[in-house]
Design a protein around this motif. Structure first.
Motif, PDB file in Angstrom:
ATOM      1  N   ILE A   1       0.840  -1.203   0.000  1.00 15.70           N
ATOM      2  CA  ILE A   1       0.000   0.000   0.000  1.00 15.70           C
ATOM      3  C   ILE A   1       0.873   1.251   0.000  1.00 15.70           C
ATOM      4  O   ILE A   1       0.617   2.197  -0.749  1.00 15.70           O
ATOM      5  CB  ILE A   1      -0.983  -0.014   1.196  1.00 15.70           C
ATOM      6  N   ALA A   2       1.925   1.249   0.820  1.00 13.23           N
ATOM      7  CA  ALA A   2       2.829   2.410   0.869  1.00 13.23           C
ATOM      8  C   ALA A   2       3.486   2.637  -0.489  1.00 13.23           C
ATOM      9  O   ALA A   2       3.585   3.778  -0.960  1.00 13.23           O
ATOM     10  CB  ALA A   2       3.893   2.199   1.949  1.00 13.23           C
ATOM     11  N   LYS A   3       3.913   1.567  -1.144  1.00 15.41           N
ATOM     12  CA  LYS A   3       4.537   1.675  -2.462  1.00 15.41           C
ATOM     13  C   LYS A   3       3.533   2.205  -3.488  1.00 15.41           C
ATOM     14  O   LYS A   3       3.860   3.095  -4.286  1.00 15.41           O
ATOM     15  CB  LYS A   3       5.064   0.312  -2.903  1.00 15.41           C
ATOM     16  N   ALA A   4       2.317   1.673  -3.464  1.00 15.32           N
ATOM     17  CA  ALA A   4       1.282   2.124  -4.407  1.00 15.32           C
ATOM     18  C   ALA A   4       0.934   3.590  -4.185  1.00 15.32           C
ATOM     19  O   ALA A   4       0.728   4.338  -5.140  1.00 15.32           O
ATOM     20  CB  ALA A   4       0.038   1.241  -4.279  1.00 15.32           C
ATOM     21  N   LYS A   5       0.892   4.013  -2.913  1.00  9.86           N
ATOM     22  CA  LYS A   5       0.622   5.428  -2.609  1.00  9.86           C
ATOM     23  C   LYS A   5       1.736   6.312  -3.143  1.00  9.86           C
ATOM     24  O   LYS A   5       1.479   7.368  -3.713  1.00  9.86           O
ATOM     25  CB  LYS A   5       0.465   5.636  -1.096  1.00  9.86           C
ATOM     26  N   ALA A   6       2.975   5.868  -2.947  1.00  8.42           N
ATOM     27  CA  ALA A   6       4.128   6.648  -3.417  1.00  8.42           C
ATOM     28  C   ALA A   6       4.113   6.785  -4.935  1.00  8.42           C
ATOM     29  O   ALA A   6       4.535   7.806  -5.479  1.00  8.42           O
ATOM     30  CB  ALA A   6       5.427   5.989  -2.960  1.00  8.42           C
ATOM     31  N   GLU A   7       3.605   5.774  -5.619  1.00  7.82           N
ATOM     32  CA  GLU A   7       3.530   5.805  -7.084  1.00  7.82           C
ATOM     33  C   GLU A   7       2.234   6.445  -7.576  1.00  7.82           C
ATOM     34  O   GLU A   7       1.996   6.516  -8.778  1.00  7.82           O
ATOM     35  CB  GLU A   7       3.655   4.383  -7.637  1.00  7.82           C
ATOM     36  N   GLY A   8       1.391   6.882  -6.650  1.00  8.61           N
ATOM     37  CA  GLY A   8       0.128   7.519  -7.020  1.00  8.61           C
ATOM     38  C   GLY A   8      -0.925   6.557  -7.541  1.00  8.61           C
ATOM     39  O   GLY A   8      -1.899   6.961  -8.171  1.00  8.61           O
ATOM     40  N   LYS A   9      -0.755   5.271  -7.269  1.00  8.45           N
ATOM     41  CA  LYS A   9      -1.699   4.259  -7.765  1.00  8.45           C
ATOM     42  C   LYS A   9      -2.757   3.877  -6.748  1.00  8.45           C
ATOM     43  O   LYS A   9      -3.747   3.258  -7.084  1.00  8.45           O
ATOM     44  CB  LYS A   9      -0.937   3.000  -8.170  1.00  8.45           C
TER      45      LYS A   9
END
Length: 187
Positions: free
Chosen positions: A128-136
């Motif tokens: 989730i943190a990675k997806a948030k950082a990528e704006g996804k």
């Protein structure tokens, strides 16, 4: 007496509950308690089953994860069973707590299951943190907030929160929150 307990996490898992009940009957369960509820929710039928146990009874479940959500939860349940003079049997593991080996295996398996769950939750948080950082990752859409004008209009027409909730298909607490934020709650 053999007392069985079956549980599924959701109402949709009818086949899973029926399979557990069938396996418990095949194991000789003369009395069964079943429920469709998440392991983190109040498990009323589990409480009834544990209350029902008597000295010499065997408490049977099909799988460890149908009984406990964590090692402390498992330990607590096993203590209740032992205090009643009963024993625990887990069918898919062929595990019986009347033996020292069975007790050891139960604690080991419970620890491994909890470790596995914690790893899964950690991976989920990282994803989730990675997806948030990528704006996804945007999270859940605020459906109730999108219906603010409809909630306010229905409220001004004299319709109560429960009926507004039903008509718009949103939670009653969301209706109250919208009304409170708009200072239209009438109080």
């Amino acid at each position: 007496m053999i007392v069985g307990y079956a549980r599924t996490s959701t109402v949709e898992q009818v086949a899973g509950l029926e399979a557990q009940e069938r396996d418990l009957a095949a194991a000789g369960a003369q009395k069964q308690f079943s429920e469709r509820v998440s392991s983190v929710a109040e498990r009323a039928e589990l409480k009834k089953a544990l209350d029902y146990l008597r000295d010499g009874d065997v408490f049977v479940v099909t799988k460890l994860d149908r009984l406990a959500r964590s090692v402390p939860d498992l330990v607590s349940i096993v203590e209740v069973i032992a205090a009643k003079g009963a024993s625990l049997k887990i069918l898919n593991l062929n595990l019986d707590t009347t033996t020292p080996t069975g007790k050891l295996m139960l604690n080991l398996l419970g620890s491994i299951a909890q470790f596995e769950r914690e790893l899964m939750l950690e991976r989920q948080r990282e994803g989730i943190a990675k997806a948030k950082a990528e704006g996804k990752y945007k999270g859940r859409a605020p459906t109730a907030r999108n219906k603010t004008s409809e909630v306010l209009a229905l409220s001004q027409d004299g319709i109560g929160p429960a009926e507004i909730s039903r008509r718009l298909g949103i939670g009653r607490s969301s209706v109250y929150r919208i009304l409170e934020n708009a200072d239209v709650s009438g109080s």
